[in-house]
Design a protein around this motif. Structure first.
Motif, mmCIF file in Angstrom:
data_model
loop_
_atom_site.group_PDB
_atom_site.id
_atom_site.type_symbol
_atom_site.label_atom_id
_atom_site.label_comp_id
_atom_site.label_asym_id
_atom_site.label_seq_id
_atom_site.Cartn_x
_atom_site.Cartn_y
_atom_site.Cartn_z
ATOM 1 N N GLY A 109 2.627 -1.618 11.310
ATOM 2 C CA GLY A 109 3.271 -1.360 10.020
ATOM 3 C C GLY A 109 4.764 -1.626 10.123
ATOM 4 O O GLY A 109 5.440 -1.000 10.952
ATOM 5 N N SER A 110 5.277 -2.525 9.284
ATOM 6 C CA SER A 110 6.692 -2.900 9.393
ATOM 7 C C SER A 110 7.626 -1.699 9.226
ATOM 8 O O SER A 110 8.558 -1.517 10.011
ATOM 9 C CB SER A 110 7.028 -3.979 8.359
ATOM 10 O OG SER A 110 6.366 -5.177 8.685
ATOM 11 N N GLY A 111 7.371 -0.867 8.208
ATOM 12 C CA GLY A 111 8.222 0.297 7.960
ATOM 13 C C GLY A 111 8.144 1.287 9.109
ATOM 14 O O GLY A 111 9.163 1.860 9.528
ATOM 15 N N ILE A 112 6.938 1.477 9.620
ATOM 16 C CA ILE A 112 6.714 2.434 10.713
ATOM 17 C C ILE A 112 7.430 1.945 11.974
ATOM 18 O O ILE A 112 8.101 2.709 12.671
ATOM 19 C CB ILE A 112 5.194 2.580 10.964
ATOM 20 C CG1 ILE A 112 4.524 3.190 9.723
ATOM 21 C CG2 ILE A 112 4.907 3.424 12.194
ATOM 22 C CD1 ILE A 112 3.016 3.136 9.742
ATOM 23 N N ILE A 173 5.923 -12.401 -9.483
ATOM 24 C CA ILE A 173 5.633 -11.717 -8.222
ATOM 25 C C ILE A 173 5.193 -10.292 -8.537
ATOM 26 O O ILE A 173 5.845 -9.591 -9.318
ATOM 27 C CB ILE A 173 6.876 -11.664 -7.291
ATOM 28 C CG1 ILE A 173 7.352 -13.085 -6.941
ATOM 29 C CG2 ILE A 173 6.555 -10.891 -6.010
ATOM 30 C CD1 ILE A 173 8.630 -13.118 -6.097
ATOM 31 N N VAL A 174 4.069 -9.887 -7.972
ATOM 32 C CA VAL A 174 3.646 -8.478 -8.042
ATOM 33 C C VAL A 174 3.576 -7.998 -6.598
ATOM 34 O O VAL A 174 2.844 -8.558 -5.793
ATOM 35 C CB VAL A 174 2.269 -8.326 -8.725
ATOM 36 C CG1 VAL A 174 1.870 -6.854 -8.780
ATOM 37 C CG2 VAL A 174 2.285 -8.934 -10.117
ATOM 38 N N HIS A 175 4.383 -6.983 -6.281
ATOM 39 C CA HIS A 175 4.500 -6.622 -4.863
ATOM 40 C C HIS A 175 4.345 -5.128 -4.615
ATOM 41 O O HIS A 175 4.634 -4.297 -5.482
ATOM 42 C CB HIS A 175 5.848 -7.107 -4.308
ATOM 43 C CG HIS A 175 7.040 -6.399 -4.899
ATOM 44 N ND1 HIS A 175 7.598 -5.287 -4.326
ATOM 45 C CD2 HIS A 175 7.760 -6.650 -6.017
ATOM 46 C CE1 HIS A 175 8.620 -4.886 -5.059
ATOM 47 N NE2 HIS A 175 8.738 -5.688 -6.089
ATOM 48 N N ALA A 176 3.900 -4.804 -3.400
ATOM 49 C CA ALA A 176 3.808 -3.408 -2.968
ATOM 50 C C ALA A 176 5.222 -2.862 -2.779
ATOM 51 O O ALA A 176 6.169 -3.627 -2.577
ATOM 52 C CB ALA A 176 3.034 -3.327 -1.657
ATOM 53 N N THR A 177 5.345 -1.534 -2.836
ATOM 54 C CA THR A 177 6.686 -0.940 -2.807
ATOM 55 C C THR A 177 7.124 -0.533 -1.401
ATOM 56 O O THR A 177 8.197 0.044 -1.248
ATOM 57 C CB THR A 177 6.731 0.300 -3.718
ATOM 58 O OG1 THR A 177 5.646 1.150 -3.361
ATOM 59 C CG2 THR A 177 6.636 -0.070 -5.167
ATOM 60 N N ASP A 178 6.322 -0.822 -0.384
ATOM 61 C CA ASP A 178 6.718 -0.421 0.971
ATOM 62 C C ASP A 178 7.636 -1.479 1.608
ATOM 63 O O ASP A 178 8.009 -2.467 0.955
ATOM 64 C CB ASP A 178 5.481 -0.154 1.848
ATOM 65 C CG ASP A 178 4.653 -1.398 2.062
ATOM 66 O OD1 ASP A 178 4.978 -2.445 1.478
ATOM 67 O OD2 ASP A 178 3.677 -1.333 2.831
ATOM 68 N N TRP A 180 7.084 -3.746 3.880
ATOM 69 C CA TRP A 180 6.478 -5.084 3.915
ATOM 70 C C TRP A 180 6.551 -5.752 2.537
ATOM 71 O O TRP A 180 6.989 -6.902 2.402
ATOM 72 C CB TRP A 180 5.014 -4.977 4.392
ATOM 73 C CG TRP A 180 4.239 -6.227 4.120
ATOM 74 C CD1 TRP A 180 4.349 -7.407 4.795
ATOM 75 C CD2 TRP A 180 3.272 -6.446 3.092
ATOM 76 N NE1 TRP A 180 3.503 -8.342 4.250
ATOM 77 C CE2 TRP A 180 2.824 -7.774 3.206
ATOM 78 C CE3 TRP A 180 2.728 -5.641 2.086
ATOM 79 C CZ2 TRP A 180 1.867 -8.323 2.347
ATOM 80 C CZ3 TRP A 180 1.774 -6.177 1.238
ATOM 81 C CH2 TRP A 180 1.358 -7.510 1.374
ATOM 82 N N GLY A 181 6.138 -5.026 1.492
ATOM 83 C CA GLY A 181 6.075 -5.592 0.140
ATOM 84 C C GLY A 181 7.434 -5.969 -0.400
ATOM 85 O O GLY A 181 7.631 -7.076 -0.923
ATOM 86 N N THR A 182 8.401 -5.064 -0.269
ATOM 87 C CA THR A 182 9.735 -5.354 -0.809
ATOM 88 C C THR A 182 10.432 -6.430 0.025
ATOM 89 O O THR A 182 11.155 -7.269 -0.517
ATOM 90 C CB THR A 182 10.613 -4.078 -0.858
ATOM 91 O OG1 THR A 182 10.530 -3.430 0.408
ATOM 92 C CG2 THR A 182 10.154 -3.111 -1.917
ATOM 93 N N GLY A 183 10.203 -6.406 1.340
ATOM 94 C CA GLY A 183 10.818 -7.412 2.214
ATOM 95 C C GLY A 183 10.341 -8.807 1.872
ATOM 96 O O GLY A 183 11.150 -9.735 1.694
ATOM 97 N N LEU A 184 9.035 -8.956 1.740
ATOM 98 C CA LEU A 184 8.463 -10.266 1.418
ATOM 99 C C LEU A 184 8.880 -10.709 0.014
ATOM 100 O O LEU A 184 9.197 -11.888 -0.209
ATOM 101 C CB LEU A 184 6.929 -10.224 1.559
ATOM 102 C CG LEU A 184 6.159 -11.507 1.268
ATOM 103 C CD1 LEU A 184 6.708 -12.691 2.041
ATOM 104 C CD2 LEU A 184 4.674 -11.334 1.597
ATOM 105 N N GLU A 185 8.927 -9.759 -0.914
ATOM 106 C CA GLU A 185 9.340 -10.096 -2.290
ATOM 107 C C GLU A 185 10.759 -10.660 -2.302
ATOM 108 O O GLU A 185 11.026 -11.681 -2.946
ATOM 109 C CB GLU A 185 9.261 -8.830 -3.163
ATOM 110 C CG GLU A 185 9.553 -9.059 -4.635
ATOM 111 C CD GLU A 185 11.031 -9.088 -4.972
ATOM 112 O OE1 GLU A 185 11.461 -9.994 -5.705
ATOM 113 O OE2 GLU A 185 11.778 -8.227 -4.475
ATOM 114 N N SER A 205 4.252 -2.358 -7.476
ATOM 115 C CA SER A 205 3.077 -1.514 -7.631
ATOM 116 C C SER A 205 2.943 -0.618 -6.406
ATOM 117 O O SER A 205 2.791 -1.110 -5.294
ATOM 118 C CB SER A 205 1.831 -2.388 -7.800
ATOM 119 O OG SER A 205 0.709 -1.551 -7.952
ATOM 120 N N ASP A 206 3.037 0.665 -6.651
ATOM 121 C CA ASP A 206 2.940 1.641 -5.565
ATOM 122 C C ASP A 206 1.577 1.506 -4.871
ATOM 123 O O ASP A 206 0.573 1.216 -5.525
ATOM 124 C CB ASP A 206 3.099 3.044 -6.168
ATOM 125 C CG ASP A 206 3.203 4.092 -5.090
ATOM 126 O OD1 ASP A 206 3.762 3.790 -4.035
ATOM 127 O OD2 ASP A 206 2.717 5.208 -5.319
#
Lengths: 384, 287
Positions: A109-112, A173-178, A180-185, A205-206
């Motif tokens: 997990g990138s954040g972890i 773009i529809v992205h996750a809020t973690d 990984w998601g925000t980084g890639l966005e 999207s949470d």
């Protein structure tokens, strides 16, 4: 009174003997294995399938090392982070302080992993990651972090380039809020617009959010040529189902988040035509891969092909085992070896740039289609 | 687009209201919040999975009916085991017990089925109505919500059971002395609330798949709706649920999905600050 003192004496004696036994066993465990590697994957919760894929691949590497290398026992200590960054840090501390392990095959997990990097670098633990794609690691991974999976910075270039080649000039773009998601966005937004594309909508999207109705309606109104879907497989599958229901005509693209079977399981026939890029593993040409495939299918009693994370985990552990042996367990020497290494893994040639990112050779382009023989939706090479 | 978004809100709100009715029914009689209600909903969804995937019941409707009945029975058993012995110990004891039940049910399902998402493997086909693409399930849910609303309201006012429920709600000790079968009435309440939760759970599972934590977000929202409505008001829940669904929809549309919960729950707090007894005046209440 005497009876009470006697019981106390025997009680203390039993505890002391038990402690001596535990310490002896732990020391024996420590000294027995010459290649000792730790790993902190996610093995609990909705994303545990990723962790299981990684663990299974890593265990196969250990099995193979032990089978081939007489007298040099390899050991993998796996702790479940449960997807929690604080727990992951605790497990990492346990690996360092209790298990005396300095070599880590991924903190999943990138954040972890980013949260654990200060501890990793301060305590000179060597981490090789096979799953963390967050672009932040390139600048903030630190001297002891290496990864054999390309950064999302590279994936975003591949994705943006492919979309524009297909004539998709308007995108959403529809992205996750973690992380990984925000980084890639962030990197995808920059790359796509720099290459001449126009973004008409960006929505987040949470991870626990499964209500996509409002976003899909908004996307229908904006009518982009393509939607970059940076969501985890479960949420992405549900999003595709809702898009199909409302009649959204745009194409969908993603990255290695779409590997594995979960997207098709959740999305059903709505995954047809979904395109994604992932690092090319050159697996078809490699003898090593053929051997791995046979070992994988035999060990796990399956006819399935291993996933990207199975392969990455195997290479992570094999690469760590090699540098542990070559450096005789010295972290500094192992780090130096890695900076100049040219390793032949089952995922292809592995070498690192100055930021410890893997030097990327090629990306594969995939598209989901229906396999009539296997009666399931699965990705095939786009060119086919 | 605005009309579509409002219909989205009504569909989302219907599910929330369906779950909230369960909270209100139990609160109306026992005066405690059953925090295990969301997990009962999840149990219902998994039971339907067992009937369709393990026992291979071909008709999904039959599987649903069986699920509704069995979940109702499970609700009654939970009441007998976890709440009935604590009735005289006070509401706080029952509330804590419901938290325990919630944790146990989630752990139980996680152990048996794991935490990876599962699906029913049924294919839904949407059809247009008033310019909106509906799944039949969504219309059935709205229909069932309206039916349940009228059925519960009428039953409470006109039937003997309804009269007994209202009596227990007012004075449980006295009704027992008068010979009203309090235990049986409470069992009926738990059967109905658990059955309604099962229907909501199946609908949610068809839409989003099954996970042991699937009930969490919706049960928080449903709890919020039940509180906004003024715990115990079926009519309030019906209106509040729909409004809440619309608020959630527009929060996602104009804000971030991260704020959907925060915006919706902030509105609940504001309403309670202005109207501590809930949005709907006392005269509207059935109990």
């Amino acid at each position: 009174m005497f009876k009470g003192k006697s019981m106390l004496f025997w009680g203390i004696l039993v505890i002391v003997i038990a402690l001596i036994l535990i310490v002896t066993l732990v020391q024996k465990r420590t000294s027995d294995s010459q290649v000792r590697i730790g790993s902190v994957p996610i093995l609990t919760g909705e994303y545990k399938s990723y962790g299981e894929q990684f663990r299974d691949g890593a265990l196969l590497a250990i099995k193979e090392i032990n089978a081939s290398d007489q007298g040099k026992k390899a050991e993998l200590i796996v702790y479940d982070s449960e997807g929690n960054k604080d727990l992951a840090l605790e497990k990492l501390k346990a690996l360092k302080e209790r298990d005396k392990i300095k070599f880590i095959a991924d903190i999943m997990g990138s954040g972890i992993a980013l949260n654990a990097m200060p501890y990793v670098n301060q305590n000179k633990m060597l981490v090789i990651s096979g799953v963390n794609t967050g672009p932040e690691f390139t600048a903030n991974g630190g001297p002891y972090f290496f990864r054999i999976i390309p950064s999302d910075g590279v994936a975003s270039q591949q994705l943006a380039k492919w979309a524009l080649e297909l004539g998709y000039k308007n995108a959403a773009i529809v992205h996750a809020t973690d992380v990984w998601g925000t980084g890639l966005e962030t990197v995808l937004e920059k790359t796509y617009t720099d290459l001449g594309g126009k973004l008409v909508l960006i929505k987040d999207s949470d991870q626990k959010q499964t209500i996509f109705k409002p976003i899909v309606s908004e996307l229908i109104e904006k009518n982009p040529d393509v939607i970059f879907l940076i969501l985890y497989p479960r949420e992405a599958g549900l999003f595709l189902k809702e898009a199909q229901k409302q009649g959204l005509k745009s194409r969908f693209m993603g990255t290695d988040n779409f590997t594995g079977s979960e997207l098709a399981q959740m999305g059903g026939d709505a995954v047809t035509g979904v395109m994604f890029v992932l690092p090319s593993t050159e697996k078809d040409k490699s003898e090593k891969y053929t051997r791995f495939l046979s070992l994988y299918q035999k060990t796990y009693n399956t006819t399935k092909e291993p996933t990207l994370f199975n392969l990455m985990a195997y290479d992570c552990v094999q690469l760590l085992a090699k540098v542990i042996k070559d450096s005789k367990g010295d972290v500094e020497k192992a780090r130096e070896i890695l900076t100049t290494i040219n390793y032949d893994g089952i995922t292809g040639k592995i070498s690192f740039d100055k930021n410890h990112d893997v030097v990327v050779k090629d990306y594969a382009r995939k598209i989901f289609t229906y396999n009539k023989e296997r009666k399931l939706y699965e990705p095939v090479d786009f060119s086919k | 687009m605005m009309n579509e978004q409002i219909i989205h809100g009504i569909i989302i709100g219907s599910t929330i209201a369906f779950i909230a009715i369960g909270y209100a029914l139990v609160y109306s009689v026992l005066k405690f919040i059953n925090f295990a209600h969301g997990e009962v909903m999840m149990i219902g969804a998994y039971l339907c999975y067992i009937f369709t995937q393990v026992f291979q019941i071909e008709s999904f409707l039959n599987a649903m009916l069986l699920t509704v009945v069995f979940t109702g029975i499970i609700g009654v058993i939970i009441e007998k085991v976890a709440y009935k012995p604590l009735r005289l110990k006070g509401r706080l004891s029952m509330l804590l017990s419901s938290l325990g039940v919630s944790i146990v049910l989630q752990a139980f399902v996680s152990i048996i089925f794991g935490s990876s998402p599962l699906v029913y493997n049924i294919k839904e086909t949407a059809f247009p109505l008033f310019g909106y693409q509906f799944y039949p399930r969504e219309l059935v849910l709205i229909f069932l919500l309206i039916t349940s609303f009228f059925a519960v309201s009428i039953a409470l006012k006109r039937s003997r059971v309804g009269l007994a429920i209202r009596a227990i709600s007012s004075n449980p000790t006295r009704t027992t002395m008068l010979g009203i079968p309090t235990d049986r009435i409470i069992s009926i309440i738990f059967f109905i609330s658990s059955s309604l939760a099962a229907m909501a759970g199946i609908s949610l599972a068809v839409e989003s798949g099954l996970t042991p934590s699937m009930g969490f977000q919706y049960s928080i929202w449903a709890f919020a709706v039940a509180v906004i409505a003024g715990l115990g008001s079926i009519r309030g829940i019906f209106i509040g649920g729909i409004l809440f669904g619309i608020v959630v929809t527009f929060s996602i549309l104009y804000g971030s999905s991260l704020f959907a919960d925060a915006i919706a729950l902030s509105i609940m707090t504001l309403i309670l600050l202005v109207k501590p007894q809930g949005l709907f005046p006392q005269k509207w209440r059935e109990f």
